[in-house]
Motif scaffolding. Sequence first.
Motif, PDB file in Angstrom:
ATOM      1  N   VAL A 117       0.831  -1.214   0.000  1.00 28.52           N
ATOM      2  CA  VAL A 117       0.000   0.000   0.000  1.00 28.52           C
ATOM      3  C   VAL A 117       0.859   1.255   0.000  1.00 28.52           C
ATOM      4  N   LEU A 118       1.979   1.247   0.725  1.00 21.67           N
ATOM      5  CA  LEU A 118       2.871   2.412   0.725  1.00 21.67           C
ATOM      6  C   LEU A 118       3.468   2.624  -0.662  1.00 21.67           C
ATOM      7  N   MET A 119       3.873   1.545  -1.295  1.00 17.59           N
ATOM      8  CA  MET A 119       4.468   1.623  -2.631  1.00 17.59           C
ATOM      9  C   MET A 119       3.453   2.159  -3.650  1.00 17.59           C
ATOM     10  N   LEU A 120       2.256   1.605  -3.626  1.00 11.64           N
ATOM     11  CA  LEU A 120       1.242   2.045  -4.582  1.00 11.64           C
ATOM     12  C   LEU A 120       0.809   3.482  -4.326  1.00 11.64           C
ATOM     13  N   TYR A 121       0.715   3.872  -3.073  1.00  8.33           N
ATOM     14  CA  TYR A 121       0.232   5.211  -2.736  1.00  8.33           C
ATOM     15  C   TYR A 121       1.300   6.278  -3.005  1.00  8.33           C
ATOM     16  N   TYR A 122       2.504   6.061  -2.506  1.00  9.58           N
ATOM     17  CA  TYR A 122       3.529   7.095  -2.593  1.00  9.58           C
ATOM     18  C   TYR A 122       4.379   7.033  -3.856  1.00  9.58           C
ATOM     19  N   VAL A 123       4.688   5.859  -4.333  1.00 10.24           N
ATOM     20  CA  VAL A 123       5.559   5.747  -5.502  1.00 10.24           C
ATOM     21  C   VAL A 123       4.741   5.781  -6.787  1.00 10.24           C
ATOM     22  N   ASP A 130      -8.396   3.308  -5.464  1.00 11.70           N
ATOM     23  CA  ASP A 130      -7.765   2.459  -6.479  1.00 11.70           C
ATOM     24  C   ASP A 130      -6.976   1.321  -5.834  1.00 11.70           C
ATOM     25  N   ILE A 131      -6.246   1.644  -4.765  1.00  7.65           N
ATOM     26  CA  ILE A 131      -5.463   0.618  -4.066  1.00  7.65           C
ATOM     27  C   ILE A 131      -6.397  -0.441  -3.498  1.00  7.65           C
ATOM     28  N   ALA A 132      -7.502   0.003  -2.925  1.00 14.33           N
ATOM     29  CA  ALA A 132      -8.482  -0.937  -2.365  1.00 14.33           C
ATOM     30  C   ALA A 132      -8.938  -1.929  -3.441  1.00 14.33           C
ATOM     31  N   GLY A 133      -9.179  -1.434  -4.638  1.00 16.57           N
ATOM     32  CA  GLY A 133      -9.583  -2.315  -5.730  1.00 16.57           C
ATOM     33  C   GLY A 133      -8.479  -3.257  -6.157  1.00 16.57           C
ATOM     34  N   THR A 139     -11.619   0.454   1.495  1.00 13.68           N
ATOM     35  CA  THR A 139     -10.848   1.699   1.587  1.00 13.68           C
ATOM     36  C   THR A 139     -10.410   1.958   3.027  1.00 13.68           C
ATOM     37  N   SER A 140     -11.234   1.610   3.990  1.00 12.48           N
ATOM     38  CA  SER A 140     -10.834   1.831   5.390  1.00 12.48           C
ATOM     39  C   SER A 140      -9.652   0.923   5.751  1.00 12.48           C
ATOM     40  N   ALA A 141      -9.615  -0.289   5.214  1.00 14.14           N
ATOM     41  CA  ALA A 141      -8.474  -1.172   5.471  1.00 14.14           C
ATOM     42  C   ALA A 141      -7.200  -0.601   4.856  1.00 14.14           C
ATOM     43  N   VAL A 142      -7.318  -0.032   3.667  1.00 16.64           N
ATOM     44  CA  VAL A 142      -6.161   0.587   3.021  1.00 16.64           C
ATOM     45  C   VAL A 142      -5.683   1.785   3.838  1.00 16.64           C
TER      46      VAL A 142
END
Length: 162
Positions: A117-123, A130-133, A139-142
């Motif tokens: 999640v850190l990689m997808l969100y920040y990088v 989108d990450i949740a999908g 989304t709350s878990a993400v």
Amino acid sequence: MKESSTRPVDEITEIVQTYGDMLFRLCLVMLKNPSDAEDVVQETMLRYMQKSPVFRDSEHKKAWLITVASNKCKDILRYKRLRPQMDLEHIRDIAEDTDDSGIIEILMELPEKYKIVLMLYYVEEYSVNDIAGIINRTTSAVKMRLQKGRKLLAEKYREECL
């Protein structure tokens, strides 16, 4: 019998050039092993060629590739769970000449669910939705994983700097 490749060579070359490095970085962070990361990128490209999926847009294509690659990484991690992992010294040598090698090294030490999640969100700059999908979570878990991952990353970074 279906052909193993139904995509034109130019299209496959474009996919590799556009997404190859990003997929490799993601897989390297998850697997901590450049050889395994390369294998997963190749397997992801093979799956793309074999499945010939149709995408709504380039973001849908990118999300599909990330999902396939991350699932393949998880398969490898499951298989190797009881086997020793590569030491961080080797990874440090690979990332040595980049400005963010310290952060990448620390990121690799985090549990898998926070790394991705850190990689997808920040990088890769994906939104929480989108990450949740992509990782098939709410989304709350993400958001919780981002929060906990940032905290763990900050703690480990402080430890490294002391």
